[in-house]
Design a protein around this motif. Sequence first.
Motif, PDB file in Angstrom:
ATOM      1  N   ARG A 158       0.841  -1.198   0.000  1.00  8.89           N
ATOM      2  CA  ARG A 158       0.000   0.000   0.000  1.00  8.89           C
ATOM      3  C   ARG A 158       0.875   1.246   0.000  1.00  8.89           C
ATOM      4  O   ARG A 158       1.674   1.457   0.909  1.00  8.89           O
ATOM      5  CB  ARG A 158      -0.934   0.002   1.221  1.00  8.89           C
ATOM      6  N   GLU A 183       0.848   5.232   0.236  1.00 11.22           N
ATOM      7  CA  GLU A 183       0.021   6.358   0.661  1.00 11.22           C
ATOM      8  C   GLU A 183       0.412   7.600  -0.131  1.00 11.22           C
ATOM      9  O   GLU A 183       1.558   8.054  -0.072  1.00 11.22           O
ATOM     10  CB  GLU A 183       0.186   6.606   2.155  1.00 11.22           C
ATOM     11  N   PRO A 240      -1.326  10.964  -0.181  1.00 10.62           N
ATOM     12  CA  PRO A 240      -2.400  11.863   0.273  1.00 10.62           C
ATOM     13  C   PRO A 240      -2.558  13.097  -0.593  1.00 10.62           C
ATOM     14  O   PRO A 240      -3.662  13.650  -0.669  1.00 10.62           O
ATOM     15  CB  PRO A 240      -1.965  12.231   1.698  1.00 10.62           C
ATOM     16  N   ARG A 253      -5.309  12.540  -3.072  1.00 10.07           N
ATOM     17  CA  ARG A 253      -6.596  12.074  -2.562  1.00 10.07           C
ATOM     18  C   ARG A 253      -7.745  12.821  -3.231  1.00 10.07           C
ATOM     19  O   ARG A 253      -7.698  14.032  -3.430  1.00 10.07           O
ATOM     20  CB  ARG A 253      -6.650  12.266  -1.049  1.00 10.07           C
ATOM     21  N   ASN A 285      -7.314   3.810  -4.878  1.00 12.47           N
ATOM     22  CA  ASN A 285      -8.444   4.207  -4.050  1.00 12.47           C
ATOM     23  C   ASN A 285      -8.347   5.713  -3.854  1.00 12.47           C
ATOM     24  O   ASN A 285      -7.599   6.195  -3.005  1.00 12.47           O
ATOM     25  CB  ASN A 285      -8.399   3.470  -2.700  1.00 12.47           C
ATOM     26  N   GLU A 297     -10.518   7.873  -2.763  1.00 16.27           N
ATOM     27  CA  GLU A 297     -11.090   8.415  -1.539  1.00 16.27           C
ATOM     28  C   GLU A 297     -10.067   8.418  -0.402  1.00 16.27           C
ATOM     29  O   GLU A 297      -9.987   9.358   0.375  1.00 16.27           O
ATOM     30  CB  GLU A 297     -12.316   7.601  -1.141  1.00 16.27           C
ATOM     31  N   GLU A 298      -9.268   7.338  -0.323  1.00 15.41           N
ATOM     32  CA  GLU A 298      -8.264   7.234   0.730  1.00 15.41           C
ATOM     33  C   GLU A 298      -6.882   7.726   0.283  1.00 15.41           C
ATOM     34  O   GLU A 298      -5.996   7.932   1.118  1.00 15.41           O
ATOM     35  CB  GLU A 298      -8.143   5.781   1.205  1.00 15.41           C
ATOM     36  N   ILE A 342      -4.812   5.924  -1.653  1.00 13.51           N
ATOM     37  CA  ILE A 342      -3.958   4.737  -1.509  1.00 13.51           C
ATOM     38  C   ILE A 342      -3.815   4.049  -2.862  1.00 13.51           C
ATOM     39  O   ILE A 342      -4.818   3.712  -3.510  1.00 13.51           O
ATOM     40  CB  ILE A 342      -4.528   3.725  -0.499  1.00 13.51           C
ATOM     41  N   THR A 380      -2.493   0.641  -4.314  1.00 17.09           N
ATOM     42  CA  THR A 380      -2.076  -0.705  -3.928  1.00 17.09           C
ATOM     43  C   THR A 380      -1.414  -1.376  -5.119  1.00 17.09           C
ATOM     44  O   THR A 380      -1.977  -1.413  -6.218  1.00 17.09           O
ATOM     45  CB  THR A 380      -3.281  -1.554  -3.483  1.00 17.09           C
TER      46      THR A 380
END
Length: 722
Positions: free
Chosen positions: A666, A668, A670, A673, A695, A697-698, A700, A702
């Motif tokens: 994962r 990150e 941000p 986002r 993702n 919304e988060e 992230i 992956t």
Amino acid sequence: MGNPRMNSLHWGDESLAIELAWDDASAVGVRSIRSGGAHVAVTDVVPLVEILTVGAGHEPASDRLDHTQIGRSLRYVAHVAESDATRARLRITQLDTARGIEATITLESPNGSGCIRAEVEVVNVGRSTAVLRSVTSWSSGFGDTVEDRVEASVDVIEPTGAAGPADRSGFESWSLVSGTGEWLGENRWSRRGMREAGIAAIREDLTGHDRRSSLGAVSYGTWSTGGALPVAGVESTEIGAAWLWQIEHNGGWRWEIGENQSGGVFSLSGPTDRDHSFTLALAPGERFTTVPVTVAFASTFTAALENLTGYRRGARLPHLDNEWLSVVFNDYMNTLNGDPTTERLLPLIDAAAEVGAEIFCIDAGWYDDSGSWWGSVGEWQPSTVRFPAGLDEVIEHIRSRGMTPGLWLEPEVVGVRSPLVDRLPDEAFLQRFGERVEEHDRYHLDLRHPAVIEHLDAVVDRLVDDFGIGFFKFDYNINPGAGTDLEADSPGHGLLLHNRAHLAWLDSVLGRHPELIIENCSSGAMRMDFAMLSRLQMQSTSDQQDFRLYPPIAAAAPVSMLPEQAASWAYPQPEMTEEEVAFCLVTGLLGRYYLSGYLNRMTAGQRALVREAVAAAKQLRGAISRSTPFWPTGLPNGDGAVSLGLADGQTLYASVWNRGGSEPIRLELPRLRGRDVVVDTVFPRELAEWTTQWNGEEGILTVRAVDAETSARTFRITTSTS
């Protein structure tokens, strides 16, 4: 009587503004600091300058850099604020009248940098000698959130009321972000709460005194980064603030964190009596200047590092290669290992040229006729045994293949069996009690001596003029310890003078040969401080020979240096699988590309991967030289998957190393986002593609690695509208 009338001075710009405060009964100190949305104020203003002497120690007794009697006795005399189109400068002079000690701190902030560079000049204006034991370049409290009281930047004194106390110190909300290094294990970073880091809760408030101990980090000798690192910081996610600092010195330094009843304090210093055998007798009228330090402040550690990264780019010596980032092939690592000959070099030169290298560096051993060169170095004359037709033949072959020739040098040492040992006077070497300091069959030159400078200048000029050398790898493999007591008040003082002479010599070399590219190497990265990095174009990050252990070192390197300076070895070998070859090649990709390995023995497919990686490095170098670092999986701690991210505006790059795990990784991100993104593989494009899932919304991303136990990829992540 009421509280003394407090004076304050606001200084800075929108990127970083500080409020300094003092009164008739207290020294000048930092009362608040602001950068963007981050803002803290210090309840108990501590002296910005701390001076420890033999005749004036601590109050109360302690082993800290702060709480000095002179620091608390300094009183404001005057200040001068200046600015031009590029930077603002503030000089504040204070005086301890009783002891005749004057201290002027110079604060300098490049416009929009979010950073302050500081150094202190101490002048003995008294009638008797003062023996210095330590002088800080900066000391201040961490601060805590209070009501907003930092106004727009001004440079005038304004009286205010006494500072009110904050509701609590907030010390435990801060975490220490710090690193250590050792040979083959450089750039090991950790994030620890203050109690976890070793500052235990001891209820010193019941005594009415601040604690006597501190949490400190120090260097040893001339390996400025051979243990603890001079770059560190504190961060409070609760407050939304972070301090980050670097001590800009190629010798002795100390930083420390202390806890007062009112909150945390950090202090930054060059060499000290306690740690580096440094004392200096300052006679009346004499002066001493501390080593410079730079402090950054922002809402997070990553944001503070972005500011510090920009400061480093602006503060380093201008050079054509700072943005060009020439691709270097070096014959040493996991390849010739210091045993070059014409026969071994020619096929490597051809292979390096074929994959696109722009510089070919002949590493250690090119000067050796005996086969045992370690203790005989110093003359730097080409071997006639290794190169039967002369070194010229090899150099010309490098040049004929379109590459710049380079050589390895270790200029600061002379082997104990070198003829130079008897040609140079004893005063040309670091000494203790009249005896030359020896370490691992080498003596250490003292760059204060004119015969040393004459010798080194002649070596460099001869190699540049006779062979057309355009690249030097300056290595440094011994540590002389505390220093020299020759023509110095103490070993630490002698070493400081030598350190400064060394920097002056580097400046003179690049002044005479401005196009010369110099790598800063010191047993890997035992001297990767900003004093060196502000002058030299690239920095080797390690001598680590296990390619599986290298990624954490490479990924963490941009905390200490610019991404474009970080030369992490990419040394693929013919016995590797294609995924292992790619893993090695990814290790250097988001930095200064630094190749080695037996490329001449590789299959066509393996060599094609190397060629693809070099092409990718050349495409990335413009972005790398503009970028700021971040870590999508956190600062590496040595275990599991490792990642390094670089942000070039809205375009992100991420190298990800899978080291045996089967779980998805994962990342990150941000800053992206809430947005749609496009993920492209930068390298390798010809091997199996990793799967990715975003993702938004988060924030992230992956990624799932291929089935190979060891594999790595470099990605480009852009918004779908860019």
